[in-house]
Design a protein around this motif. Structure first.
Motif, short mmCIF file in Angstrom:
data_model
loop_
_atom_site.label_atom_id
_atom_site.label_comp_id
_atom_site.label_asym_id
_atom_site.label_seq_id
_atom_site.Cartn_x
_atom_site.Cartn_y
_atom_site.Cartn_z
N ASN A 63 39.55 46.31 32.40
CA ASN A 63 39.28 47.44 33.31
C ASN A 63 40.56 47.97 33.92
N GLY A 64 41.60 48.00 33.15
CA GLY A 64 42.83 48.55 33.67
C GLY A 64 43.67 47.57 34.47
N ARG A 65 43.11 46.40 34.83
CA ARG A 65 43.94 45.44 35.57
C ARG A 65 44.38 44.35 34.64
#
Lengths: 382, 333
Positions: free
Chosen positions: B211-213
């Protein structure tokens, strides 16, 4: 003699069909052994493989009543399966207690002895005059469950697999394969194959070449996946995209049993049941049994009993107990006899005394009689 | 100290805890040597950590080879011997007349015991080890590779392990609190940590993007397991308890209770049998060490004196030379 081709067909080609009918009527007899530490999913795997609850999962209430003897037990579970009117008498042999203790030395002895005993009993039955009804409990296949450590095989695994490989068709299996990521799994499988090759462990192999292209490819596919990684589950769960499958539900996803990307369960099931069950049975009968028989016949004559090495301490204890009971009973009997003897002696003495008394009485009477006679006889002379 | 059979994620856990590559991955030996049983080895590693501004010098003792052999009776003795040796060092240091100011306290404050995620209950080797080691160290049971178990299986497994621990009377470190004395917050916190025992751990060193992290997580074909997510495992809570909230508590118990018990046992044992050879040997050993230290100190003093003498001689030489130069100057002038 060169084979002669028969022209229009006299019906020789019908022989396989006849055989098929005979086999279909008599059914098959299959014995499978699962071996490995507890908690690796052996029971779940068996229930998943045959899609019925053959063995009930472990109960935990009695785990505090474990006896002090730390032995490996052999548990036999029998079941009869039927599919499309074809019967299979299935026997599953479990080995609870294997690898569970601190000291696992010689823990493989009960397992090895069991396998040898089955060969032995079959051999004896064959040598009997009447050998119509043979009960065949020879183990056709042994699945060895390997703990998914991710490193390599343990020394205990190697010892046991070496001994099992020469006696039975051994198929190594990686249990609980949902512990490892795909890359880890691949590395682990490679390590295991290297160790198996280096340690000369004989695993089950089957002829890859076969008549049609499809089977050959399938066989090679199956062989390449050894040792098989499996996930066992009898519960139906719903996946993210709505399908209902057999699998394990985690909070981060569902690991499916029948999905080829998740584990090799389908391949193993194909091997065990669909394609190579007959090969397993016949190789047990031909190769392993013959090896055993050969080894035994070299040193023994027909009809002689097997030289047993009793190393199991439980048996020794039982022997001791029996011996003690036996000596106890012998002693009791001896005591009884002795007291009986004494009674008889006392009886005899008493009777003797009575006899003596009678004798003296008689003597006294005789003396009296003589005295009386003596007293009488001088009187007539006077 | 981390103890557990090989393949349960000990090494990975240490590296995850310290967020660095502290312990090298096990190099698998030759396949031909795989059947040779190696004994247990005890390896300490020291790492400097920074927790919320507090610097901690963490020493992690790894025990590779535990439980790998066919007969594992010997492993317990090895670990127990190591722990007692640390206590012995402290004991002899305390009893010394002249104490070494730079003495390093190597006592082990906590032991994380890795339980295999079988899903059934405790095995014999688990019970034996925890029983034998708990009189000498704080034992905290943890479940390694807990991503093997589904949430319901995990809850059942934890329950059964705690039942086993109670049944066999194994004294583990269960975040003790006193409902009357401590304040509410401590009571609640300790109660919550106690309910999480044994901690379910997952270790992972690689980072992947979710999730982008960037998180530390394990990637499976069916999902992603995050290490720092409290719903997936108890790693974050354990780390916080070990290094921040209960660090002092563990050290206190080790020093005030476990060490004192050991000291009492040892001293009363040697008081009972003064004539025994064993205690004599230990005394001799301690005396030898003291003598060595004394000799070293003497040598140092001798070297000091020698250096002083040389300095004085040099000074006198220079003085004499100065005098000569002065007289020469006076002659010239």
């Amino acid at each position: 003699m060169a084979p002669v081709q028969v022209g229009a067909g006299i019906g020789i080609a019908n022989l396989p069909n006849q055989r098929h009918k005979i086999v279909a009527k008599s059914g098959a007899n299959f014995t499978l052994m699962v071996c490995g530490e507890s908690g690796l999913g052996k029971t779940t795997f068996i229930n998943t493989l045959f899609t019925t609850s053959i063995k009930t999962p472990k109960t935990y209430k009695r785990r505090y009543n474990k006896t002090a003897e730390k032995t490996v037990e052999i548990e036999i579970i029998r079941a009869e399966l039927e599919e499309k009117q074809f019967n299979v008498k299935l026997s599953v042999i479990d080995t609870p207690g294997f690898g569970d203790y601190t000291n696992n030395r010689d823990s493989w002895m009960p397992i090895i002895d069991f396998i040898d005993d089955q060969h032995e009993s079959y051999m004896r039955q064959e040598q009997q005059p009447k050998r119509q009804e043979l009960s065949d409990m020879r183990v056709h296949c042994c699945l060895y469950f390997i703990r998914p450590s991710g490193h390599t095989l343990k020394p205990l695994d190697i010892e046991v697999m070496k001994r099992l490989g020469t006696r039975v068709n051994l198929i190594p299996v990686i249990a609980k394969a949902d512990t490892m990521t795909p890359t880890d799994l691949h590395k682990f499988k490679k390590r295991i194959l290297e160790v198996i090759a280096a340690q000369n462990i004989q695993c089950y192999t089957f002829p890859l070449e076969s008549d049609d292209e499809a089977s050959t490819k399938r066989n090679m596919n199956i062989m390449a996946a050894m040792p098989f990684s499996i996930i066992g589950s009898t519960d139906d769960v719903v996946t993210a995209d709505g399908r209902t499958v057999k699998g394990r539900q985690y909070s981060w996803g569902v690991a499916e049993v029948e999905n080829e990307d998740h584990c090799d369960f389908k391949k193993l099931r194909q091997l065990l049941i669909r394609t190579h069950m007959l090969d397993l049975i016949s190789s047990t009968e031909e190769t392993h049994y013959e090896t055993y028989r050969h080894a035994q016949m070299e040193t023994r004559k027909i009809g002689e009993a097997k030289v047993k090495t009793v190393t199991n301490p439980k048996w020794k204890e039982e022997e001791e107990a029996l011996r003690k009971r036996f000596t106890e009973q012998v002693r009791l009997e001896e005591n009884r006899f002795r007291s009986w003897e004494q009674q008889l002696i006392a009886e005899r003495d008493r009777l003797n005394k009575d006899l003596e008394a009678e004798h003296s009485h008689i003597k006294a009477l005789e003396a009296e009689l003589e005295a009386m006679q003596a007293g009488l006889s001088p009187k007539p002379r006077k | 100290m981390v103890v557990g059979a090989s393949g349960l994620g000990r090494t990975t856990f240490i590296n995850t805890l310290c967020d660095a590559d502290v312990v090298p991955k096990r190099e698998c030996d030759e396949p031909e040597m795989a059947h040779i049983e190696e004994g247990i080895k005890i390896k300490p590693y020291t790492v400097e950590l920074d927790e919320d501004g507090v610097k901690i010098s963490l020493t992690v003792v790894d025990t590779p080879g535990f439980g790998d052999m066919i007969d594992n009776e010997y492993c317990f003795q090895e670990i127990l011997g190591y722990l007692e040796r640390q206590y012995d060092d402290i004991l002899s240091e305390e009893s010394r007349i002249k104490r070494n100011p730079r003495f390093r306290d190597n006592r082990v404050h906590a032991l994380l015991y890795f339980i295999a995620p079988t899903g059934h209950s405790l095995r014999e080797i688990d019970i034996e080890l925890m029983k034998r080691l708990s009189p000498r160290i704080n034992v905290i049971p943890v479940i390694g590779k807990s991503d093997t178990l589904t949430p319901s299986e995990l809850a059942d497994f934890k329950k059964r392990i705690m039942e086993d621990i109670e049944h066999y009377n194994i004294p583990i470190y269960n975040f003790p609190y006193d409902p009357e004395e401590d304040d509410e917050e401590t009571v609640e916190e300790n109660g919550h940590l106690r309910s999480l025992l044994p901690f379910a751990l997952i270790g992972c060193e690689e980072e992947i993007v979710v999730n982008g992290r960037k998180v530390r997580a394990r990637q499976y074909p069916w999902g992603i397991v995050e290490v720092d997510n409290s719903q997936h495992c108890d790693f974050a809570k354990l780390r916080f308890a070990l290094l921040s909230s209960h660090l002092q508590d563990l050290k206190d118990i080790t020093h005030d209770y476990l060490y004192e018990n050991y000291r009492t046992e040892k001293l009363s044992r040697s008081a009972d049998d003064l004539s025994e050879e064993g205690s004599d040997e230990e005394d001799q050993h301690a005396r030898m060490k003291e003598e060595q230290l004394r000799k070293e100190e003497e040598k140092l003093r001798e070297i000091e004196l020698k250096v002083e003498r040389e300095l004085k001689e040099k000074q006198q030489e220079l003085w004499a030379k100065e005098q000569q130069l002065q007289t020469l100057e006076a002659q010239q002038a």
